[in-house]
Write a protein that holds these residues in place. Structure first.
Motif, PDB file in Angstrom:
ATOM      1  N   VAL A  97       2.462  -5.539  84.794  1.00  0.00           N
ATOM      2  CA  VAL A  97       2.867  -5.710  83.169  1.00  0.00           C
ATOM      3  C   VAL A  97       4.397  -5.925  83.052  1.00  0.00           C
ATOM      4  N   ILE A  98       5.256  -4.989  84.001  1.00  0.00           N
ATOM      5  CA  ILE A  98       6.782  -5.474  83.801  1.00  0.00           C
ATOM      6  C   ILE A  98       6.960  -7.017  84.305  1.00  0.00           C
ATOM      7  N   LEU A  99       6.314  -7.737  85.084  1.00  0.00           N
ATOM      8  CA  LEU A  99       6.564  -9.224  85.464  1.00  0.00           C
ATOM      9  C   LEU A  99       6.035 -10.040  84.115  1.00  0.00           C
ATOM     10  N   VAL A 100       4.788  -9.645  83.613  1.00  0.00           N
ATOM     11  CA  VAL A 100       4.534 -10.380  82.171  1.00  0.00           C
ATOM     12  C   VAL A 100       5.519 -10.178  81.339  1.00  0.00           C
ATOM     13  N   LEU A 101       6.174  -8.955  81.188  1.00  0.00           N
ATOM     14  CA  LEU A 101       7.049  -8.640  80.092  1.00  0.00           C
ATOM     15  C   LEU A 101       8.365  -9.245  80.291  1.00  0.00           C
ATOM     16  N   VAL A 102       8.897  -9.601  81.481  1.00  0.00           N
ATOM     17  CA  VAL A 102       9.902 -10.369  81.949  1.00  0.00           C
ATOM     18  C   VAL A 102       9.802 -11.673  81.673  1.00  0.00           C
ATOM     19  N   ALA A 103       8.581 -12.468  81.837  1.00  0.00           N
ATOM     20  CA  ALA A 103       8.268 -13.589  81.707  1.00  0.00           C
ATOM     21  C   ALA A 103       8.315 -14.013  80.190  1.00  0.00           C
ATOM     22  N   PHE A 104       7.799 -12.992  79.347  1.00  0.00           N
ATOM     23  CA  PHE A 104       7.789 -12.906  78.047  1.00  0.00           C
ATOM     24  C   PHE A 104       9.325 -13.048  77.567  1.00  0.00           C
ATOM     25  N   TYR A 105       9.998 -12.024  77.984  1.00  0.00           N
ATOM     26  CA  TYR A 105      11.580 -11.962  77.414  1.00  0.00           C
ATOM     27  C   TYR A 105      12.349 -13.571  77.863  1.00  0.00           C
ATOM     28  N   LEU A 106      11.956 -14.151  79.178  1.00  0.00           N
ATOM     29  CA  LEU A 106      12.402 -15.325  79.651  1.00  0.00           C
ATOM     30  C   LEU A 106      11.915 -16.566  78.766  1.00  0.00           C
ATOM     31  N   ASP A 107      10.703 -16.389  78.435  1.00  0.00           N
ATOM     32  CA  ASP A 107      10.336 -17.268  77.251  1.00  0.00           C
ATOM     33  C   ASP A 107      11.191 -17.601  76.074  1.00  0.00           C
ATOM     34  N   GLY A 108      11.698 -16.672  75.742  1.00  0.00           N
ATOM     35  CA  GLY A 108      12.649 -16.679  74.463  1.00  0.00           C
ATOM     36  C   GLY A 108      13.968 -17.022  75.050  1.00  0.00           C
ATOM     37  N   LEU A 109      14.394 -16.556  76.074  1.00  0.00           N
ATOM     38  CA  LEU A 109      15.432 -16.841  76.632  1.00  0.00           C
ATOM     39  C   LEU A 109      15.797 -18.411  76.845  1.00  0.00           C
ATOM     40  N   MET A 110      14.796 -19.218  77.529  1.00  0.00           N
ATOM     41  CA  MET A 110      14.619 -20.374  77.991  1.00  0.00           C
ATOM     42  C   MET A 110      14.672 -21.371  76.318  1.00  0.00           C
ATOM     43  N   LYS A 111      13.994 -20.778  75.359  1.00  0.00           N
ATOM     44  CA  LYS A 111      13.979 -21.454  74.215  1.00  0.00           C
ATOM     45  C   LYS A 111      15.325 -21.501  73.571  1.00  0.00           C
ATOM     46  N   TRP A 112      16.116 -20.330  73.534  1.00  0.00           N
ATOM     47  CA  TRP A 112      17.283 -20.056  73.001  1.00  0.00           C
ATOM     48  C   TRP A 112      18.242 -20.760  73.732  1.00  0.00           C
TER      49      TRP A 112
END
Length: 180
Positions: free
Chosen positions: A12-27
Motif C-alpha cells: 500500500v505504501i509503495l502504491v501511495l508513493v507511486a501515486f504521489y510521484l505521478d503528480g510530481l512527474m506531471k508537475w
C-alpha cells in the motif's frame, strides 16, 4: 504485526508513493511538455499496480486495490468520481486473467501487459468522458495527441524503473514461501 500484514502495508505504501510521484512527474517534467495540443499522462501508479498484480495471487486483494486506489486517484486528480474507480478494478482483473498465460513473469510479458492496461485505462477514460460530455476531442486527435505520447512516455519510464520495481514487488509479495 505478522509478516503478511507488514508486506501488505508495504504494498500500500509503495502504491501511495507511486501515486504521489505521478503528480510530481506531471508537475516537474510534463508541465513544460504539455503545451499546445500534446497531452502526456504519467501512470506510475498503474505501473506499480500491474507489477504487483503479476505477483499477487488473490483476486479479491487486486479488486480491493483497484477500487481503493481508483477512488483516491479520482478524488485527487479528476474530481469526477467513477472513471478510475470503475476502470482500475477492471484492468486489475484483466491483468489477473493474463498472468496465467505466462510461465514466468519477465520484462517482455510485464511490459506488454502494462501496455494493454495503460491503453485500456486511457481509452476507457476517453470513452467515459465522451459519454459524460466532458470532452469534445475526436478519436483521431485523442490517439495522436494523447494516447500515443502517453504510451511512449510511460514505456520509457517502465524501462528505466523496471528492475528496482520488479525486485521491490517480488520482495513485497513473497511472504508465503519465505519471509525474506
Amino acid at each position: 504485526m505478522n509478516v503478511k500484514t507488514r508486506k501488505i502495508t508495504g504494498q500500500v505504501i509503495l502504491v501511495l508513493v507511486a501515486f504521489y510521484l505521478d503528480g510530481l512527474m506531471k508537475w516537474a517534467f510534463l508541465n513544460n511538455m504539455n503545451t499546445g495540443e500534446i497531452m502526456i499522462v504519467p501512470q506510475l501508479m498503474l505501473m506499480v499496480l500491474v507489477m504487483l498484480s503479476m505477483r499477487i495471487s488473490t483476486r479479491r486483494q487486486l479488486i480491493l486495490y483497484g477500487v481503493v486506489f481508483g477512488l483516491i486517484y479520482d478524488s485527487y486528480y479528476f474530481g469526477l468520481i467513477g472513471l478510475y474507480t470503475v476502470l482500475l478494478p477492471l484492468a486489475m482483473v484483466g491483468v489477473d486473467h493474463f498472468k496465467f498465460l505466462f510461465v514466468k513473469a519477465n520484462m517482455g510479458y510485464e511490459i506488454s501487459i502494462y501496455f494493454l492496461a495503460l491503453t485500456f485505462i486511457q481509452s476507457g477514460i476517453y470513452v467515459l468522458e465522451r459519454l459524460l460530455q466532458q470532452t469534445s476531442v475526436n478519436i483521431m486527435d485523442f490517439i495522436t495527441f494523447t494516447l500515443g505520447p502517453t504510451l511512449l512516455w510511460n514505456i520509457i519510464v517502465f524501462f528505466i524503473l523496471y528492475i528496482p520495481l520488479a525486485n521491490l514487488s517480488d520482495w513485497l509479495v513473497k511472504y508465503r514461501r519465505d519471509s525474506k
